[in-house]
Design a protein around this motif. Structure first.
Motif, mmCIF file in Angstrom:
data_model
loop_
_atom_site.group_PDB
_atom_site.id
_atom_site.type_symbol
_atom_site.label_atom_id
_atom_site.label_comp_id
_atom_site.label_asym_id
_atom_site.label_seq_id
_atom_site.Cartn_x
_atom_site.Cartn_y
_atom_site.Cartn_z
ATOM 1 N N HIS A 333 -19.348 12.247 -3.211
ATOM 2 C CA HIS A 333 -19.581 11.388 -4.378
ATOM 3 C C HIS A 333 -20.458 10.199 -3.998
ATOM 4 O O HIS A 333 -20.340 9.650 -2.907
ATOM 5 C CB HIS A 333 -18.248 10.902 -4.945
ATOM 6 C CG HIS A 333 -18.332 10.534 -6.392
ATOM 7 N ND1 HIS A 333 -18.872 11.365 -7.343
ATOM 8 C CD2 HIS A 333 -17.938 9.410 -7.061
ATOM 9 C CE1 HIS A 333 -18.808 10.781 -8.536
ATOM 10 N NE2 HIS A 333 -18.253 9.599 -8.382
ATOM 11 N N TYR A 334 -21.361 9.835 -4.892
ATOM 12 C CA TYR A 334 -22.326 8.745 -4.719
ATOM 13 C C TYR A 334 -23.464 9.099 -3.752
ATOM 14 O O TYR A 334 -24.302 8.254 -3.448
ATOM 15 C CB TYR A 334 -21.650 7.446 -4.266
ATOM 16 C CG TYR A 334 -20.591 6.944 -5.209
ATOM 17 C CD1 TYR A 334 -20.892 6.629 -6.533
ATOM 18 C CD2 TYR A 334 -19.278 6.799 -4.782
ATOM 19 C CE1 TYR A 334 -19.911 6.188 -7.407
ATOM 20 C CE2 TYR A 334 -18.292 6.362 -5.660
ATOM 21 C CZ TYR A 334 -18.625 6.052 -6.969
ATOM 22 O OH TYR A 334 -17.643 5.624 -7.830
ATOM 23 N N THR A 335 -23.507 10.321 -3.255
ATOM 24 C CA THR A 335 -24.610 10.717 -2.375
ATOM 25 C C THR A 335 -25.686 11.451 -3.162
ATOM 26 O O THR A 335 -25.530 11.758 -4.344
ATOM 27 C CB THR A 335 -24.116 11.652 -1.250
ATOM 28 O OG1 THR A 335 -23.807 12.944 -1.813
ATOM 29 C CG2 THR A 335 -22.900 11.087 -0.544
ATOM 30 N N ASP A 336 -26.784 11.776 -2.482
ATOM 31 C CA ASP A 336 -27.886 12.484 -3.131
ATOM 32 C C ASP A 336 -27.555 13.942 -3.439
ATOM 33 O O ASP A 336 -28.345 14.635 -4.082
ATOM 34 C CB ASP A 336 -29.135 12.427 -2.241
ATOM 35 C CG ASP A 336 -29.817 11.069 -2.307
ATOM 36 O OD1 ASP A 336 -29.474 10.285 -3.212
ATOM 37 O OD2 ASP A 336 -30.681 10.783 -1.459
ATOM 38 N N TRP A 337 -26.398 14.419 -2.986
ATOM 39 C CA TRP A 337 -25.963 15.768 -3.354
ATOM 40 C C TRP A 337 -25.826 15.886 -4.878
ATOM 41 O O TRP A 337 -26.137 16.905 -5.470
ATOM 42 C CB TRP A 337 -24.609 16.059 -2.683
ATOM 43 C CG TRP A 337 -23.957 17.354 -3.099
ATOM 44 C CD1 TRP A 337 -23.313 17.607 -4.276
ATOM 45 C CD2 TRP A 337 -23.902 18.568 -2.343
ATOM 46 N NE1 TRP A 337 -22.844 18.892 -4.307
ATOM 47 C CE2 TRP A 337 -23.190 19.502 -3.127
ATOM 48 C CE3 TRP A 337 -24.363 18.942 -1.078
ATOM 49 C CZ2 TRP A 337 -22.933 20.797 -2.681
ATOM 50 C CZ3 TRP A 337 -24.093 20.232 -0.641
ATOM 51 C CH2 TRP A 337 -23.401 21.143 -1.429
ATOM 52 N N VAL A 338 -25.348 14.787 -5.520
ATOM 53 C CA VAL A 338 -25.048 14.816 -6.954
ATOM 54 C C VAL A 338 -26.316 14.993 -7.801
ATOM 55 O O VAL A 338 -26.358 15.868 -8.672
ATOM 56 C CB VAL A 338 -24.247 13.571 -7.370
ATOM 57 C CG1 VAL A 338 -23.985 13.566 -8.867
ATOM 58 C CG2 VAL A 338 -22.923 13.514 -6.597
ATOM 59 N N LEU A 394 -32.311 17.459 -1.270
ATOM 60 C CA LEU A 394 -31.282 16.457 -1.562
ATOM 61 C C LEU A 394 -29.876 16.951 -1.254
ATOM 62 O O LEU A 394 -28.973 16.137 -1.028
ATOM 63 C CB LEU A 394 -31.384 16.004 -3.020
ATOM 64 C CG LEU A 394 -32.589 15.129 -3.378
ATOM 65 C CD1 LEU A 394 -32.328 14.331 -4.634
ATOM 66 C CD2 LEU A 394 -32.981 14.171 -2.251
ATOM 67 N N TRP A 395 -29.650 18.250 -1.269
ATOM 68 C CA TRP A 395 -28.359 18.748 -0.778
ATOM 69 C C TRP A 395 -28.186 18.361 0.691
ATOM 70 O O TRP A 395 -27.135 17.864 1.090
ATOM 71 C CB TRP A 395 -28.271 20.270 -0.901
ATOM 72 C CG TRP A 395 -28.063 20.775 -2.300
ATOM 73 C CD1 TRP A 395 -27.493 20.100 -3.341
ATOM 74 C CD2 TRP A 395 -28.442 22.057 -2.808
ATOM 75 N NE1 TRP A 395 -27.492 20.884 -4.466
ATOM 76 C CE2 TRP A 395 -28.055 22.081 -4.175
ATOM 77 C CE3 TRP A 395 -29.052 23.180 -2.256
ATOM 78 C CZ2 TRP A 395 -28.273 23.197 -4.987
ATOM 79 C CZ3 TRP A 395 -29.260 24.286 -3.061
ATOM 80 C CH2 TRP A 395 -28.872 24.286 -4.408
ATOM 81 N N ILE A 396 -29.227 18.612 1.487
ATOM 82 C CA ILE A 396 -29.174 18.252 2.905
ATOM 83 C C ILE A 396 -29.015 16.744 3.058
ATOM 84 O O ILE A 396 -28.199 16.253 3.853
ATOM 85 C CB ILE A 396 -30.442 18.743 3.633
ATOM 86 C CG1 ILE A 396 -30.529 20.273 3.566
ATOM 87 C CG2 ILE A 396 -30.444 18.275 5.087
ATOM 88 C CD1 ILE A 396 -31.862 20.832 4.047
ATOM 89 N N LEU A 400 -25.943 14.665 4.862
ATOM 90 C CA LEU A 400 -26.266 13.723 5.934
ATOM 91 C C LEU A 400 -25.766 12.319 5.584
ATOM 92 O O LEU A 400 -25.162 11.628 6.422
ATOM 93 C CB LEU A 400 -27.771 13.709 6.179
ATOM 94 C CG LEU A 400 -28.293 12.735 7.238
ATOM 95 C CD1 LEU A 400 -27.684 13.039 8.609
ATOM 96 C CD2 LEU A 400 -29.821 12.776 7.305
ATOM 97 N N GLN A 401 -26.017 11.900 4.351
ATOM 98 C CA GLN A 401 -25.540 10.597 3.885
ATOM 99 C C GLN A 401 -24.023 10.473 4.042
ATOM 100 O O GLN A 401 -23.513 9.488 4.600
ATOM 101 C CB GLN A 401 -25.871 10.439 2.394
ATOM 102 C CG GLN A 401 -27.058 9.555 2.086
ATOM 103 C CD GLN A 401 -27.293 9.497 0.586
ATOM 104 O OE1 GLN A 401 -27.003 10.440 -0.138
ATOM 105 N NE2 GLN A 401 -27.826 8.387 0.131
ATOM 106 N N ALA A 402 -23.323 11.478 3.517
ATOM 107 C CA ALA A 402 -21.859 11.444 3.570
ATOM 108 C C ALA A 402 -21.353 11.382 5.000
ATOM 109 O O ALA A 402 -20.417 10.631 5.316
ATOM 110 C CB ALA A 402 -21.289 12.672 2.855
ATOM 111 N N GLY A 403 -21.977 12.174 5.871
ATOM 112 C CA GLY A 403 -21.562 12.177 7.267
ATOM 113 C C GLY A 403 -21.765 10.828 7.933
ATOM 114 O O GLY A 403 -20.894 10.345 8.678
#
Length: 471
Positions: A333-338, A394-396, A400-403
């Motif tokens: 949540h709040y990452t570029d995955w969304v 953006l999935w990647i 990466l952001q979340a990690g």
């Protein structure tokens, strides 16, 4: 058989304006993606990311998406009911109000007038315009269905009516507000209730605007394009009622780990996972309809758009329920995955169906063949490649952001600062720009192909029977 006279003039007008607003949406999308990598491209106060971003989303969803819905529904309802639309004058009024509403929305958002509610940013005077617009459309469609000559109601009409009723309820409830000036109002709800109502609206707007209408279009245009019937009408009806029932309970999965009561979050999570079944009912129905017809993926450019569209819908409806699980939501949540998730839906599922629908309609509403099938094939590949670059990058980036956000040292301190995470995002954000530019190139080729078809396309073998008037 009796020759029926249909009003295709209004269909032509909505096709034209939907393409114009679609180009605006994608162009603004490319601009805001560039602003993310180069802040100097923000020009305050009007042309900043904060003001252009809602223009991008609203032009895309309401200008492009609903514009194509209006065009396709006015065509489909006449063909399935075997009668012309109930009121040509009401349809023409709707066309002008549609463009006035989208224009007013863009201008007020650039001026900074906003409710700050996702997908419902427009202030109360524009809400009034939207309600009038939707009522005009609803009356015309429902009255056309009521006076139909074809007794059997095909599944597309069911999705059409669900979208009409669903949007009306959702929009009216969420727009309840107390005006304090001509362009400022305060929500009728407060705190947690306001958030819960907003995301009941927000997610079900995806259901009733970006899902139900396009499934109705898919179910109509796939058999028409392939020349074979849909695999199972019974499966389509079962999936329809299951989808409509389950979708209404899923909105709170946007509010996991918030002060919203746990039972509401859990209810939304459970129904989100169950939603996979009716969603994939339509996916399987589409795939099984292609039994013995998969060669058309090579030979028929329309089939490519339709089957890849329903494929992205299937992927979207697996990824969405996965994100509704608390542990996974806490991570991404709040990452570029969304944004990658939602753009797979809008650029892949929704727009693929929009492109296929317009390609199908042009020869039938103008009486001219498509100007260039090779250009349509090129458009397909640019759309597919641009969308995949956009979403995959953006999935990647999101993972990466979340990690990095969750990485901790042995003493419990954060391993990375927020700025270090930002720096790592730049290559993926540049990839997003590239994907958007490729996608926009495909859209420009699409519009050129449609324009040349209208101006220079060869006459179709069977003349189109239409009303004389021009909307």
């Amino acid at each position: 058989m009796e020759n029926q006279t249909y009003n295709y003039a209004i269909v032509r007008s909505f096709v034209t304006w939907s393409m114009i607003w679609g180009l605006v949406a994608v162009l603004v999308g490319v601009i805001v993606s560039l602003q993310m990598v180069n802040p100097d491209l923000n020009f305050p106060p009007y042309l900043t990311f904060g003001r252009l971003r809602p223009v991008h989303t609203n032009a895309g969803i309401y200008g492009w998406g609903i514009g194509v819905i209006f065009a396709a529904f006015y065509y489909i309802v006449q063909r399935l009911c075997k009668v012309p639309i109930w009121s040509d004058k009401l349809a023409k009024f709707q066309l002008w109000l549609f463009n006035a509403t989208i224009t007013a929305s863009a201008v007020t958002l650039l001026l900074g007038y906003t409710t700050s509610k996702e997908y419902h940013e427009m202030e109360w005077p524009i809400d009034v315009m939207v309600v009038i617009l939707w009522v005009a459309f609803s009356i015309n469609i429902i009255m056309t269905i009521l006076k139909r000559k074809e007794e059997q109601m095909y599944i597309s009409l069911w999705y059409m009516m669900a979208a009409i009723v669903g949007v009306a309820i959702l929009y009216l409830v969420n727009s309840a507000a107390v005006p304090v000036s001509f362009f400022k109002s305060y929500s009728a709800y407060a705190g947690t209730n306001d958030a819960n109502v907003q995301w009941w609206f927000g997610h079900n707007a995806v259901a009733m605007v970006l899902t139900a209408p396009f499934l109705g279009m898919f179910y109509y245009f796939l058999p028409k394009t392939t020349g074979v019937p849909i695999f199972s009408h019974r499966l389509s009806i079962t999936a329809f009622w299951s989808l409509i029932f389950m979708y209404l309970w899923t909105g709170a999965h946007h509010l996991l780990w918030t002060p919203v009561p746990d039972w509401i979050q859990t209810l939304a999570m459970g129904f989100s996972i169950m939603l996979i079944a009716p969603s994939w009912g339509s996916v399987f129905n589409g795939y099984l309809s292609m039994n013995g017809q998969w060669h058309q993926m090579r030979e028929n450019y329309l089939v490519k758009f339709l089957i890849l569209g329903i494929t992205f819908y299937g992927l979207q409806t697996l990824q969405g329920p996965m994100q509704a699980i608390r542990t996974f939501s806490a991570f991404i949540h709040y990452t570029d995955w969304v944004p990658a998730h939602i753009h797979m839906g809008t650029m892949g599922w929704v727009s693929m169906i929009c492109f296929a629908s317009i390609y199908y309609l042009i020869p039938r509403i103008y009486g001219r063949e498509l100007y260039s099938i090779p250009l349509a094939d090129l458009h397909f590949w640019l759309t597919l490649v641009g969308q995949l670059i956009w979403s995959i990058s953006l999935w990647i980036a999101g993972v990466l952001q979340a990690g990095m956000w969750n990485a901790m040292n042995s003493d419990g301190s954060l391993t990375y600062t927020f700025m270090e995470t930002m720096v790592e995002m730049y290559p993926y954000w540049w990839a997003r720009v590239l994907g958007g530019v490729i996608y926009m190139a495909g859209l420009v080729i699409f519009i050129y192909n449609i324009y040349m078809s209208v101006k220079k396309g060869e006459p179709t073998a069977v003349p189109t029977i239409t009303t004389e008037g021009r909307a």
